[in-house]
Design a protein around this motif. Sequence first.
Motif, mmCIF file in Angstrom:
data_model
loop_
_atom_site.group_PDB
_atom_site.id
_atom_site.type_symbol
_atom_site.label_atom_id
_atom_site.label_comp_id
_atom_site.label_asym_id
_atom_site.label_seq_id
_atom_site.Cartn_x
_atom_site.Cartn_y
_atom_site.Cartn_z
ATOM 1 N N MET A 87 122.446 -8.937 16.580
ATOM 2 C CA MET A 87 123.507 -9.490 15.709
ATOM 3 C C MET A 87 124.872 -9.553 16.572
ATOM 4 O O MET A 87 125.719 -10.460 16.127
ATOM 5 N N VAL A 88 125.150 -8.899 17.611
ATOM 6 C CA VAL A 88 126.100 -9.244 18.498
ATOM 7 C C VAL A 88 125.858 -10.555 19.120
ATOM 8 O O VAL A 88 127.004 -11.321 19.376
ATOM 9 N N VAL A 89 124.918 -11.122 19.424
ATOM 10 C CA VAL A 89 124.728 -12.318 19.943
ATOM 11 C C VAL A 89 124.463 -13.479 18.649
ATOM 12 O O VAL A 89 124.103 -14.742 19.082
ATOM 13 N N ALA A 90 124.697 -13.057 17.588
ATOM 14 C CA ALA A 90 124.495 -13.936 16.469
ATOM 15 C C ALA A 90 123.229 -14.758 16.496
ATOM 16 O O ALA A 90 123.089 -15.873 16.136
ATOM 17 N N GLN A 91 122.001 -14.008 16.149
ATOM 18 C CA GLN A 91 120.789 -14.608 16.222
ATOM 19 C C GLN A 91 119.963 -13.864 14.954
ATOM 20 O O GLN A 91 119.429 -12.735 15.060
ATOM 21 N N PRO A 92 120.268 -14.542 13.943
ATOM 22 C CA PRO A 92 119.787 -13.904 12.675
ATOM 23 C C PRO A 92 118.278 -13.743 12.602
ATOM 24 O O PRO A 92 117.844 -12.682 11.909
ATOM 25 N N VAL A 93 117.453 -14.213 13.437
ATOM 26 C CA VAL A 93 115.953 -14.221 13.385
ATOM 27 C C VAL A 93 115.752 -12.693 14.209
ATOM 28 O O VAL A 93 115.148 -11.832 13.579
ATOM 29 N N GLY A 94 116.467 -12.494 15.219
ATOM 30 C CA GLY A 94 116.602 -11.163 15.849
ATOM 31 C C GLY A 94 116.848 -9.790 14.920
ATOM 32 O O GLY A 94 116.316 -8.744 15.055
ATOM 33 N N VAL A 95 117.942 -10.222 14.238
ATOM 34 C CA VAL A 95 118.404 -9.243 13.286
ATOM 35 C C VAL A 95 117.373 -9.015 12.226
ATOM 36 O O VAL A 95 116.991 -7.709 11.878
ATOM 37 N N ILE A 96 116.670 -9.837 11.810
ATOM 38 C CA ILE A 96 115.572 -9.733 10.802
ATOM 39 C C ILE A 96 114.518 -9.029 11.208
ATOM 40 O O ILE A 96 113.648 -8.024 10.791
ATOM 41 N N ALA A 97 114.189 -9.398 12.656
ATOM 42 C CA ALA A 97 113.097 -8.533 13.300
ATOM 43 C C ALA A 97 113.394 -7.145 13.571
ATOM 44 O O ALA A 97 112.332 -6.198 13.295
ATOM 45 N N GLY A 98 114.510 -7.169 13.846
ATOM 46 C CA GLY A 98 115.107 -5.529 14.129
ATOM 47 C C GLY A 98 114.790 -4.802 12.822
ATOM 48 O O GLY A 98 114.602 -3.527 12.675
ATOM 49 N N LEU A 99 115.228 -5.229 11.606
ATOM 50 C CA LEU A 99 115.299 -4.818 10.262
ATOM 51 C C LEU A 99 113.950 -4.464 10.122
ATOM 52 O O LEU A 99 113.150 -3.519 9.372
ATOM 53 N N ALA A 100 112.982 -5.392 10.406
ATOM 54 C CA ALA A 100 111.504 -5.476 9.992
ATOM 55 C C ALA A 100 110.793 -4.253 10.820
ATOM 56 O O ALA A 100 109.978 -3.245 10.349
ATOM 57 N N LEU A 101 111.148 -4.169 12.187
ATOM 58 C CA LEU A 101 110.876 -2.751 13.066
ATOM 59 C C LEU A 101 111.162 -1.510 12.529
ATOM 60 O O LEU A 101 110.755 -0.568 12.635
ATOM 61 N N THR A 102 112.642 -1.590 11.949
ATOM 62 C CA THR A 102 113.201 -0.280 11.423
ATOM 63 C C THR A 102 112.293 0.206 10.181
ATOM 64 O O THR A 102 111.794 1.379 10.155
ATOM 65 N N LEU A 103 112.068 -0.616 9.352
ATOM 66 C CA LEU A 103 111.099 -0.327 8.104
ATOM 67 C C LEU A 103 110.103 -0.190 8.546
ATOM 68 O O LEU A 103 109.218 0.828 7.889
ATOM 69 N N ALA A 104 109.357 -0.725 9.867
ATOM 70 C CA ALA A 104 107.897 -0.325 10.043
ATOM 71 C C ALA A 104 107.867 1.099 10.671
ATOM 72 O O ALA A 104 106.973 1.733 10.384
ATOM 73 N N GLY A 105 109.003 1.611 10.984
ATOM 74 C CA GLY A 105 109.027 2.863 11.493
ATOM 75 C C GLY A 105 108.776 3.826 10.402
ATOM 76 O O GLY A 105 108.190 4.926 10.533
ATOM 77 N N ALA A 106 109.477 3.714 9.222
ATOM 78 C CA ALA A 106 109.310 4.467 8.034
ATOM 79 C C ALA A 106 107.989 4.439 7.449
ATOM 80 O O ALA A 106 107.275 5.418 7.234
ATOM 81 N N VAL A 107 107.333 3.121 7.691
ATOM 82 C CA VAL A 107 105.685 3.072 7.250
ATOM 83 C C VAL A 107 104.990 3.730 8.111
ATOM 84 O O VAL A 107 104.096 4.445 7.681
ATOM 85 N N VAL A 108 105.174 3.744 9.410
ATOM 86 C CA VAL A 108 104.204 4.328 10.365
ATOM 87 C C VAL A 108 104.473 5.747 10.151
ATOM 88 O O VAL A 108 103.243 6.525 9.945
ATOM 89 N N GLY A 109 105.454 6.379 10.002
ATOM 90 C CA GLY A 109 105.634 7.767 9.958
ATOM 91 C C GLY A 109 104.975 8.275 8.631
ATOM 92 O O GLY A 109 104.347 9.366 8.620
ATOM 93 N N GLY A 110 105.375 7.532 7.612
ATOM 94 C CA GLY A 110 104.638 7.736 6.349
ATOM 95 C C GLY A 110 103.006 7.719 6.495
ATOM 96 O O GLY A 110 102.472 8.686 5.827
ATOM 97 N N LEU A 111 102.569 6.627 7.198
ATOM 98 C CA LEU A 111 101.109 6.690 7.239
ATOM 99 C C LEU A 111 100.438 7.783 8.104
ATOM 100 O O LEU A 111 99.418 8.550 7.898
ATOM 101 N N MET A 112 101.236 8.307 9.024
ATOM 102 C CA MET A 112 100.703 9.164 9.923
ATOM 103 C C MET A 112 100.850 10.739 9.191
ATOM 104 O O MET A 112 100.085 11.514 9.289
#
Length: 84
Positions: free
Chosen positions: A29-54
């Motif tokens: 977000m600091v370097v203004a790259q929307p694709v990276g921001v979306i990837a970071g958001l997806a990774l954050t949500l993946a943390g919730a999914v992985v934790g739930g599956l575990m």
Amino acid sequence: MAHSHGHTPAAWTGSIIAFVGFCVGSAFMVVAQPVGVIAGLALTLAGAVVGGLMRAAGLGQKKSNGMTAEELQAYKQAHAKAHS
């Protein structure tokens, strides 16, 4: 409340993945790259999914159903006895 509140492999793994995702999204977000921001958001949500599956696989904290009726009655009697 359980004594191991949050100290499980599922909680640690989910939190670490979500933290890394937050850091990635923030950096992009600091370097203004929307694709990276979306990837970071997806990774954050993946943390919730992985934790739930575990947790579902038995690596999380067990659910507590609270006190049984007998335990509650014994607690109330002990409490009343101590305060009378």
